[in-house]
Design an enzyme around this catalytic site. Structure first.
Site, PDB file in Angstrom:
ATOM      1  CG  LEU A  53      -2.107  -0.906   1.258  1.00  0.00           C
ATOM      2  CD1 LEU A  53      -2.775  -0.887   2.611  1.00  0.00           C
ATOM      3  CD2 LEU A  53      -3.098  -0.521   0.170  1.00  0.00           C
ATOM      4  CD1 TRP A  90       8.639   4.669   1.505  1.00  0.00           C
ATOM      5  CD2 TRP A  90       7.939   3.619  -0.343  1.00  0.00           C
ATOM      6  NE1 TRP A  90       9.162   5.330   0.434  1.00  0.00           N
ATOM      7  CE2 TRP A  90       8.757   4.718  -0.721  1.00  0.00           C
ATOM      8  CE3 TRP A  90       7.409   2.810  -1.345  1.00  0.00           C
ATOM      9  CZ2 TRP A  90       9.033   5.030  -2.054  1.00  0.00           C
ATOM     10  CZ3 TRP A  90       7.690   3.132  -2.674  1.00  0.00           C
ATOM     11  CH2 TRP A  90       8.491   4.224  -3.003  1.00  0.00           C
ATOM     12  CB  SER A 149       6.707   1.200   8.400  1.00  0.00           C
ATOM     13  OG  SER A 149       5.985   2.315   7.921  1.00  0.00           O
ATOM     14  CB  THR A 150       6.948  -1.656   3.737  1.00  0.00           C
ATOM     15  OG1 THR A 150       7.025  -2.868   4.497  1.00  0.00           O
ATOM     16  CG2 THR A 150       8.342  -1.287   3.249  1.00  0.00           C
ATOM     17  CE  LYS A 172       4.047   3.073  10.695  1.00  0.00           C
ATOM     18  NZ  LYS A 172       3.633   4.471  10.952  1.00  0.00           N
ATOM     19  CG  ASP A 216       5.517  14.414   9.972  1.00  0.00           C
ATOM     20  OD1 ASP A 216       5.792  15.489   9.392  1.00  0.00           O
ATOM     21  OD2 ASP A 216       5.895  13.304   9.555  1.00  0.00           O
TER      22      ASP A 216
HETATM   23  P1  ADP Z   1       5.816   5.877   8.367  1.00  0.00           P
HETATM   24  O1  ADP Z   1       5.691   6.028   9.857  1.00  0.00           O
HETATM   25  O2  ADP Z   1       6.862   4.873   7.974  1.00  0.00           O
HETATM   26  O3  ADP Z   1       5.939   7.202   7.658  1.00  0.00           O
HETATM   27  P2  ADP Z   1       2.984   5.772   7.629  1.00  0.00           P
HETATM   28  O4  ADP Z   1       2.109   5.366   8.765  1.00  0.00           O
HETATM   29  O5  ADP Z   1       3.035   7.216   7.298  1.00  0.00           O
HETATM   30  O6  ADP Z   1       4.457   5.177   7.861  1.00  0.00           O
HETATM   31  O7  ADP Z   1       2.565   4.945   6.321  1.00  0.00           O
HETATM   32  C1  ADP Z   1       3.292   5.084   5.103  1.00  0.00           C
HETATM   33  C2  ADP Z   1       2.340   5.189   3.923  1.00  0.00           C
HETATM   34  O8  ADP Z   1       1.605   3.959   3.815  1.00  0.00           O
HETATM   35  C3  ADP Z   1       1.285   6.289   4.046  1.00  0.00           C
HETATM   36  O9  ADP Z   1       1.718   7.527   3.526  1.00  0.00           O
HETATM   37  C4  ADP Z   1       0.142   5.706   3.217  1.00  0.00           C
HETATM   38  O10 ADP Z   1       0.372   5.986   1.849  1.00  0.00           O
HETATM   39  C5  ADP Z   1       0.261   4.199   3.419  1.00  0.00           C
HETATM   40  N1  ADP Z   1      -0.639   3.760   4.505  1.00  0.00           N
HETATM   41  C6  ADP Z   1      -0.397   3.809   5.827  1.00  0.00           C
HETATM   42  N2  ADP Z   1      -1.416   3.330   6.556  1.00  0.00           N
HETATM   43  C7  ADP Z   1      -2.351   2.962   5.653  1.00  0.00           C
HETATM   44  C8  ADP Z   1      -3.683   2.389   5.767  1.00  0.00           C
HETATM   45  N3  ADP Z   1      -4.227   2.112   6.951  1.00  0.00           N
HETATM   46  N4  ADP Z   1      -4.359   2.154   4.628  1.00  0.00           N
HETATM   47  C9  ADP Z   1      -3.812   2.444   3.420  1.00  0.00           C
HETATM   48  N5  ADP Z   1      -2.586   2.984   3.249  1.00  0.00           N
HETATM   49  C10 ADP Z   1      -1.861   3.239   4.336  1.00  0.00           C
END
Ligand code: ADP
Ligand code: MG
Length: 461
Positions: free
Chosen positions: A27, A29, A33-34, A50, A156
């Site tokens: 979905l 990253w 994380s991915t 995540k 953020d």
């Molecule tokens: P990080 O802490 O590594 O920045 P995020 O929580 O921001 O991780 O997640 C990274 C990306 O993954 C997000 O910008 C979004 O595009 C995708 N993502 C995260 N959570 C979800 C979710 N629940 N459903 C769909 N996409 C998600």
């Protein structure tokens, strides 16, 4: 990043938590994380996993993130206005052992594309104003809940961290898959699909963000852009947008166009609590992504919940215009921070004494007379004028938008309006589907300085 201490080399079909979840597709990253779409094997429900990098720093940060997420969930019973519904919910968490180490895994509800993807989709125009109002009101509801009920600061807020809800996950995945099949037949469609499917597009777009233009460029004079180009392939966009928003793929229902009135409810949710902290416990002073960074953080002064309000204003401006509000660059004789401060002064006026006195970095940037050390030529361009001259808003609209955004952009972090009071602003009164939502215990234009931890880390005594 795929090495010991880094990301787990996850793959489609991989099982997690003793077979409870099975990965279906990637979905997105982030730095930590991915994120993967997975199926809960017993219920067949879709969830988002995540998978955090395994190094100790990331695991420790993930443990803090889980504490914050649990607080946001537990406090729901005190939520008077529904703002907790605008924050992504943690469903489960566990540890996954992989070749690169132990990874903390957080399980969330599945959401759609992030709002940077949406902004990109409407370029060079802004997002339709009726959407902007829905997004803004929901973001503020989420923040009001976070700040006042939970004592949590996100730190953020930016487009990548606000995600759209998808009406019906199964249906949407079906549509995406059928688009994928069409794509094989028709290569023109393939580019549109990349743009639309949040999953892929979040990946693609995240790395491109820095190419956008801001309203201020030190090296060039301000150039006026006429925002009149048509949207790319609106019918394709509207069809998918509709399905992503409502889970409805009925092609007979009304299409969305940039200026058309929109009758759908977009739900958005605040995601990525990975950098969040507590009103009385900050983890670091290096907070916020550059373009959304507040003046008090640049100057290394105290900060608090009101830093989220600053970032939110930058984000709302970006939704409206497609451009960054501040996009600092380094020059021969000045740093990125110098440029950033100069852009703030050009838009908002001189820095208040409070920040010049309390910023631990003040001497690096300002002379004893309060002048910027490394940049002397400033071109003042107030927000109302920017909206009228560059973005062609009518005087009435420009004034109304500025009247809403300027209380969020007060340089003095103590004096910013709080999320709850901003929800009561006339600009948000006609937010479709949310007309009657107001915050009865906050006055319009009130400042959040009665909220513990509003502009500095709260200490008891
Ligand atoms: P990080 O802490 O590594 O920045 P995020 O929580 O921001 O991780 O997640 C990274 C990306 O993954 C997000 O910008 C979004 O595009 C995708 N993502 C995260 N959570 C979800 C979710 N629940 N459903 C769909 N996409 C998600
Ligand atoms: Mg993130």
């Amino acid at each position: 990043d795929y090495k010991p201490g880094g990301n787990h080399p996850a793959y489609i079909g991989e099982f997690y938590n003793n077979g409870k979840y099975k990965l279906t597709r990637k979905l997105g990253w982030g730095h930590f994380s991915t994120v993967w779409l997975a199926e809960e094997t017993i219920t067949n429900q879709h969830v988002a996993l995540k998978i955090v990098k395994s190094d100790k720093v990331y695991s420790e940060a993930a443990k803090d993130e889980i504490k914050v997420l649990k607080k946001l969930k537990e406090t729901q019973k005190y939520d008077r206005y529904g703002g907790s519904g605008n924050i992504m919910k943690l469903l489960d968490n566990f540890i996954h052992e992989g070749v690169n180490g132990h990874h903390i895994v957080m399980v969330f509800e599945v959401l759609g594309e992030n709002l940077l993807a949406m902004i990109r989709r409407y370029e060079p125009n802004g997002v339709p104003i009726s959407y902007v109002k829905q997004i803004t009101k929901q973001l503020l509801l989420g923040l009001d809940y976070m700040h006042r009920c939970c004592g949590i600061i996100h730190t953020d807020i930016k487009p990548e961290n606000i995600l759209m809800e998808i009406g019906n996950v199964e249906k949407t995945i079906q549509i995406i898959d059928s688009m994928n099949n069409k794509k094989r037949k028709n290569s023109v469609d393939s580019q549109m699909k990349e743009l639309i499917v949040g999953a892929t597009c979040n990946d693609v777009i995240q790395s491109e963000h820095s190419v956008s233009t801001s309203i201020h460029k030190r090296s060039k004079s301000h150039t006026l852009i006429t925002k009149s180009q048509p949207l790319p392939s609106p019918s394709v966009i509207s069809e998918l947008e509709e399905s992503l928003i409502t889970g409805n793929d009925n092609s007979a229902s009304p299409k969305l166009h940039n200026n058309a009135s929109v009758n759908q409810q977009i739900t958005v949710k605040i995601a990525d609590l990975g950098n969040a902290c507590w009103y009385d416990k900050h983890y670091t002073n290096s907070i916020q992504t550059r373009e959304y960074r507040s003046p008090e953080v640049l100057l290394n002064a105290s900060w608090g919940c009101s830093a989220d309000i600053w970032s939110s204003a930058c984000f709302i401006f970006e939704l409206l215009t497609g451009d960054f509000l501040f996009e600092p660059n380094e020059g021969h004789s000045f740093s990125k921070d110098d440029d950033h401060l100069a852009q703030m002064i050009e838009l908002l006026g001189a820095f208040p004494d409070y920040l010049l006195e309390n910023g631990k970095n003040k001497k690096k940037f300002f002379t004893s007379k309060g002048q910027l050390r490394n940049i002397s030529k400033l071109k003042y361009w107030p927000l109302q004028d920017v909206l009228k001259e560059k973005y062609k808003y009518t005087a009435k609209d420009a004034n109304e938008i500025a009247d809403f955004l300027l209380p969020m952009l007060r340089l003095d972090p103590r004096k910013r309006s709080d999320a709850g009071s901003l929800i009561n602003h006339p600009w948000l009164k006609d937010t479709i589907g949310m007309e009657h939502i107001t915050i009865s215990d906050r006055k319009l234009y009130s400042v959040g300085d009665d909220i513990p931890g509003w502009s500095h880390e709260f200490t008891n005594g």
